[in-house]
Design an enzyme around this catalytic site. Structure first.
Site, PDB file in Angstrom:
ATOM      1  N   ARG A   1       0.168  -1.288  -0.072  1.00 36.68           N
ATOM      2  CA  ARG A   1      -0.332   0.043   0.274  1.00 36.68           C
ATOM      3  C   ARG A   1       1.049   1.006  -0.049  1.00 36.68           C
ATOM      4  NH1 ARG A   1      -2.726  -2.523   3.427  1.00 36.68           N
ATOM      5  NH2 ARG A   1      -4.710  -4.335   3.246  1.00 36.68           N
TER       6      ARG A   1
ATOM      7  N   LYS B   1       2.278  11.579 -11.238  1.00 34.15           N
ATOM      8  CA  LYS B   1       1.185  10.707 -11.697  1.00 34.15           C
ATOM      9  C   LYS B   1       1.687   9.530 -12.721  1.00 34.15           C
ATOM     10  CE  LYS B   1      -1.102  13.891 -14.802  1.00 34.15           C
ATOM     11  NZ  LYS B   1      -2.100  13.388 -16.604  1.00 34.15           N
TER      12      LYS B   1
ATOM     13  N   GLU C   1       8.399  18.521 -25.745  1.00 32.67           N
ATOM     14  CA  GLU C   1       7.577  19.326 -25.033  1.00 32.67           C
ATOM     15  C   GLU C   1       8.571  20.486 -24.003  1.00 32.67           C
ATOM     16  OE1 GLU C   1       5.009  17.455 -23.636  1.00 32.67           O
ATOM     17  OE2 GLU C   1       5.018  15.608 -24.625  1.00 32.67           O
TER      18      GLU C   1
ATOM     19  N   LYS D   1       7.107  23.093 -15.170  1.00 34.56           N
ATOM     20  CA  LYS D   1       5.359  21.515 -14.913  1.00 34.56           C
ATOM     21  C   LYS D   1       5.799  21.560 -12.982  1.00 34.56           C
ATOM     22  CE  LYS D   1       3.732  17.453 -14.917  1.00 34.56           C
ATOM     23  NZ  LYS D   1       4.033  16.164 -15.082  1.00 34.56           N
TER      24      LYS D   1
ATOM     25  N   GLU E   1      -5.583  18.273 -10.854  1.00 29.85           N
ATOM     26  CA  GLU E   1      -5.495  17.842 -13.016  1.00 29.85           C
ATOM     27  C   GLU E   1      -7.110  18.358 -12.918  1.00 29.85           C
ATOM     28  OE1 GLU E   1      -5.057  14.260 -14.656  1.00 29.85           O
ATOM     29  OE2 GLU E   1      -4.695  15.856 -16.696  1.00 29.85           O
TER      30      GLU E   1
ATOM     31  N   ARG F   1      -4.195  22.478 -15.147  1.00 33.37           N
ATOM     32  CA  ARG F   1      -2.804  21.186 -15.822  1.00 33.37           C
ATOM     33  C   ARG F   1      -3.533  21.216 -16.782  1.00 33.37           C
ATOM     34  NH1 ARG F   1      -1.120  16.770 -11.291  1.00 33.37           N
ATOM     35  NH2 ARG F   1       0.505  16.005 -12.695  1.00 33.37           N
TER      36      ARG F   1
ATOM     37  N   ASN G   1      -1.476  20.606 -22.014  1.00 30.38           N
ATOM     38  CA  ASN G   1      -1.404  18.951 -22.821  1.00 30.38           C
ATOM     39  C   ASN G   1      -1.934  19.998 -24.514  1.00 30.38           C
ATOM     40  OD1 ASN G   1      -2.565  17.053 -22.197  1.00 30.38           O
ATOM     41  ND2 ASN G   1      -4.751  17.693 -21.365  1.00 30.38           N
TER      42      ASN G   1
ATOM     43  N   HIS H   1      -1.261  18.735 -27.627  1.00 33.05           N
ATOM     44  CA  HIS H   1      -2.275  17.351 -27.159  1.00 33.05           C
ATOM     45  C   HIS H   1      -3.061  16.594 -27.624  1.00 33.05           C
ATOM     46  CE1 HIS H   1       1.736  17.520 -25.100  1.00 33.05           C
ATOM     47  NE2 HIS H   1       1.811  16.101 -24.120  1.00 33.05           N
TER      48      HIS H   1
ATOM     49  N   HIS I   1      -2.255  13.374 -29.833  1.00 28.18           N
ATOM     50  CA  HIS I   1      -2.985  12.147 -29.888  1.00 28.18           C
ATOM     51  C   HIS I   1      -3.840  11.326 -30.670  1.00 28.18           C
ATOM     52  CE1 HIS I   1      -2.575  12.858 -24.891  1.00 28.18           C
ATOM     53  NE2 HIS I   1      -1.765  12.477 -25.223  1.00 28.18           N
TER      54      HIS I   1
ATOM     55  N   HIS J   1       5.609  10.493 -29.943  1.00 33.40           N
ATOM     56  CA  HIS J   1       5.210  11.715 -29.136  1.00 33.40           C
ATOM     57  C   HIS J   1       5.359  12.357 -29.735  1.00 33.40           C
ATOM     58  CE1 HIS J   1       2.855  12.869 -25.938  1.00 33.40           C
ATOM     59  NE2 HIS J   1       3.845  13.144 -25.296  1.00 33.40           N
TER      60      HIS J   1
HETATM   61  N1  LIG Z   1       3.569  10.885 -15.488  1.00 29.76           N
HETATM   62  C1  LIG Z   1       3.174  11.612 -16.104  1.00 29.76           C
HETATM   63  O1  LIG Z   1       2.780  12.503 -15.635  1.00 29.76           O
HETATM   64  C2  LIG Z   1       3.592  11.295 -17.753  1.00 29.76           C
HETATM   65  C3  LIG Z   1       3.745  12.708 -18.508  1.00 29.76           C
HETATM   66  C4  LIG Z   1       4.110  12.637 -20.131  1.00 29.76           C
HETATM   67  C5  LIG Z   1       4.958  11.174 -20.284  1.00 29.76           C
HETATM   68  N2  LIG Z   1       4.988  10.264 -19.466  1.00 29.76           N
HETATM   69  C6  LIG Z   1       5.025   8.740 -19.985  1.00 29.76           C
HETATM   70  O2  LIG Z   1       6.007   8.251 -19.932  1.00 29.76           O
HETATM   71  C7  LIG Z   1       6.455   7.685 -21.449  1.00 29.76           C
HETATM   72  C8  LIG Z   1       7.558   7.984 -22.189  1.00 29.76           C
HETATM   73  O3  LIG Z   1       8.401   7.821 -21.555  1.00 29.76           O
HETATM   74  P1  LIG Z   1      10.160   8.435 -22.561  1.00 29.76           P
HETATM   75  O4  LIG Z   1       9.048   9.718 -23.577  1.00 29.76           O
HETATM   76  O5  LIG Z   1      10.851   9.038 -21.668  1.00 29.76           O
HETATM   77  O6  LIG Z   1      10.383   6.958 -23.364  1.00 29.76           O
HETATM   78  P2  LIG Z   1      10.866   5.933 -22.269  1.00 29.76           P
HETATM   79  O7  LIG Z   1      10.738   5.978 -21.222  1.00 29.76           O
HETATM   80  O8  LIG Z   1       9.949   4.460 -23.529  1.00 29.76           O
HETATM   81  O9  LIG Z   1      12.338   6.130 -22.630  1.00 29.76           O
HETATM   82  C9  LIG Z   1      12.422   6.135 -24.590  1.00 29.76           C
HETATM   83  C10 LIG Z   1      13.651   5.820 -24.685  1.00 29.76           C
HETATM   84  O10 LIG Z   1      14.419   5.903 -23.999  1.00 29.76           O
HETATM   85  C11 LIG Z   1      15.351   4.828 -23.824  1.00 29.76           C
HETATM   86  N3  LIG Z   1      16.702   5.678 -23.078  1.00 29.76           N
HETATM   87  C12 LIG Z   1      15.953   6.489 -21.686  1.00 29.76           C
HETATM   88  N4  LIG Z   1      16.803   7.461 -21.043  1.00 29.76           N
HETATM   89  C13 LIG Z   1      17.952   7.051 -21.825  1.00 29.76           C
HETATM   90  C14 LIG Z   1      19.958   7.362 -21.126  1.00 29.76           C
HETATM   91  N5  LIG Z   1      19.513   7.978 -20.500  1.00 29.76           N
HETATM   92  N6  LIG Z   1      20.424   6.595 -22.597  1.00 29.76           N
HETATM   93  C15 LIG Z   1      20.187   5.460 -23.048  1.00 29.76           C
HETATM   94  N7  LIG Z   1      18.796   5.160 -23.881  1.00 29.76           N
HETATM   95  C16 LIG Z   1      18.213   5.957 -22.517  1.00 29.76           C
HETATM   96  C17 LIG Z   1      14.520   4.156 -23.011  1.00 29.76           C
HETATM   97  O11 LIG Z   1      14.781   3.185 -22.882  1.00 29.76           O
HETATM   98  C18 LIG Z   1      13.459   3.827 -24.662  1.00 29.76           C
HETATM   99  O12 LIG Z   1      14.018   3.560 -25.288  1.00 29.76           O
HETATM  100  C19 LIG Z   1       4.957   7.254 -21.433  1.00 29.76           C
HETATM  101  O13 LIG Z   1       4.731   5.684 -20.864  1.00 29.76           O
HETATM  102  C20 LIG Z   1       4.026   8.139 -20.985  1.00 29.76           C
HETATM  103  O14 LIG Z   1       2.791   7.854 -21.070  1.00 29.76           O
HETATM  104  C21 LIG Z   1       3.920  10.317 -18.729  1.00 29.76           C
HETATM  105 ZN   LIG Z   2       3.780  14.797 -23.773  1.00 29.48          ZN
END
Ligand SMILES: NC(=O)c1ccc[n+]([C@@H]2O[C@H](COP(=O)([O-])OP(=O)(O)OC[C@H]3O[C@@H](n4cnc5c(N)ncnc54)[C@H](O)[C@@H]3O)[C@@H](O)[C@H]2O)c1
Ligand SMILES: [Zn+2]
Length: 360
Positions: free
Chosen positions: A121, A143, A186, A228, A238, A242, A246, A249, A253, A265
């Site tokens: 938990r 999130k 972003e 952010k 949200e 917030r 978007n 987006h 999307h 993305h």
């Molecule tokens: N929680 C939130 O508020 C929030 C906000 C925006 C996006 N997200 C989520 O984030 C995700 C996308 O994140 P992302 O773009 O970082 O994708 P990701 O985590 O898939 O990373 C992208 C790629 O880069 C690689 N990588 C990351 N750091 C590296 C480094 N320093 N060296 C070598 N390789 C590296 C990863 O292994 C992956 O292959 C989505 O699932 C999205 O839903 C969440």
């Molecule tokens: Zn985004």
């Protein structure tokens, strides 16, 4: 070193940005948690690049690291990845005080955060984001989620704030260039909705980011993490502003979905920002010269400003079904100047169609 304090109901924590910080993660976590074990959740790409340094840093601070690795990629951000992780945590005798450390991009941050929110938990959570997107966006705001492949992205999740976010911009040196550009999308978004001066600074310096100049990246990440953080503080659950995050987006999307996720993305958001800024000019809110500046910066960041292949009707349909549509009306985040966003739900369909044409 840049420290950005975050303060929301029930949680106060710092985002620390510093070149070389990976080597000090153990010390930093030791200052807030008195346990003898620390679980690190990471992906198969980070294992070779940065896990060894993190494990060394943890041992130096008298933590016994428990490393848990999942394959890299959005398709592994699923419920079925969780059960083996929970089982490993049981085997390793993780307790209520054992921190979960996310070492990775947004996929790892979201999944590890969900583990931290749910195992026993709730365990203390530490973010060590390694992609630019995770540094300026996903690691901040609490999130956490996994995808339900048949229903959609981020369908199962929880709010769970980290105890600290530790960012070492040097790790961006191993990030694939396309992922760096996705993160820049972003950053451009943040400046457009909140920071006109920051936008002008990025216009002067975008090449330094692409060339991985660590000094500049530190500054850029610090400023964008702060934007952010301020938006999240103003609206932690949200309910209102917030939604400004978007920007780009709603179109974005739709573009991702209509391309069956072959458009990344960041690229989709770049195109979405061009379309939204176009809509803003058509509604007479935004100067066309400003629209051109936006297009130019996106293009210099190595991101697309046109070339969408999907049929316009499909995009239009996808936007209608976007879960952010309130009471049947599509809500668009628009700009009336650089640094200032406005939400409108009265954009004529014809203008949406023109915007789709503008990015084809
Ligand atoms: N929680 C939130 O508020 C929030 C906000 C925006 C996006 N997200 C989520 O984030 C995700 C996308 O994140 P992302 O773009 O970082 O994708 P990701 O985590 O898939 O990373 C992208 C790629 O880069 C690689 N990588 C990351 N750091 C590296 C480094 N320093 N060296 C070598 N390789 C590296 C990863 O292994 C992956 O292959 C989505 O699932 C999205 O839903 C969440
Ligand atoms: Zn985004």
């Amino acid at each position: 070193m840049i420290t950005v304090p975050v303060s929301i109901p029930g949680a106060r924590y710092d985002i620390v940005v510093h070149s070389g910080l990976l080597d000090a993660v153990g010390q930093r976590v030791r200052q807030i948690l008195p346990t003898d074990r620390a679980a690190v959740i990471t992906d198969s790409n980070l294992v070779q690049h940065h896990l060894p340094a993190l494990e060394r840093a943890l041992r130096e601070a008298r933590f016994e690291p428990i490393a848990l690795t999942i394959p890299a990629g959005e398709q592994y951000k699923t419920l079925s990845m969780l059960e083996p992780i929970y089982e490993r945590l049981v085997e390793a005798r993780a307790e209520r005080t054992t921190p979960i450390i996310a070492l990775g991009g947004g996929v790892i941050g979201d999944l590890a955060g969900f583990v931290a929110a749910t195992f026993l938990r709730g365990l203390p959570f530490v973010q060590v984001p390694t992609s630019l997107l995770a540094m300026v966006d996903a690691s901040i705001g609490g999130k956490t989620a996994v995808n339900l492949p048949r229903a959609g992205k981020n369908f199962v999740g929880a709010f769970h704030q980290p105890r600290i976010v530790l960012i070492d911009p040097q790790v961006l040196r191993t990030l694939p260039p396309a992922e760096l550009r996705n993160g820049l999308a972003e950053c451009i978004k943040h400046q457009l909705i909140r920071d006109a001066e920051g936008f002008a600074r990025l216009e002067r310096n975008v090449e330094r980011a692409l060339q991985l100049e660590v000094g500049y990246l530190t500054e850029l990440v610090g400023q964008n993490a702060a934007i952010k953080a301020r938006v999240v503080e103003a609206d932690p659950f949200e309910r209102g502003e917030r939604a400004h995050l978007n920007f780009g987006h709603t179109f974005g999307h739709a573009i991702e979905w209509a391309s069956k996720y072959t458009v990344a993305h960041g690229e989709a958001v770049a195109l979405g920002m061009v379309a939204s800024s176009f809509v803003s000019t058509r509604l007479g809110m935004l100067d066309t010269g400003v629209h051109q500046r936006i297009v130019n910066l996106i293009s210099r960041a190595g991101l697309p400003t046109r070339g969408v292949q999907a049929p316009p009707d499909l995009l239009f349909e996808a936007m209608r079904r976007d879960k952010k549509i309130a009471a049947g009306k599509a809500r668009f985040v628009l700009l009336d100047r650089v640094g200032h966003a406005i939400i409108r739900d009265d954009v004529p369909e014809a203008v949406v169609h023109q915007a789709i044409d503008a990015i084809r």
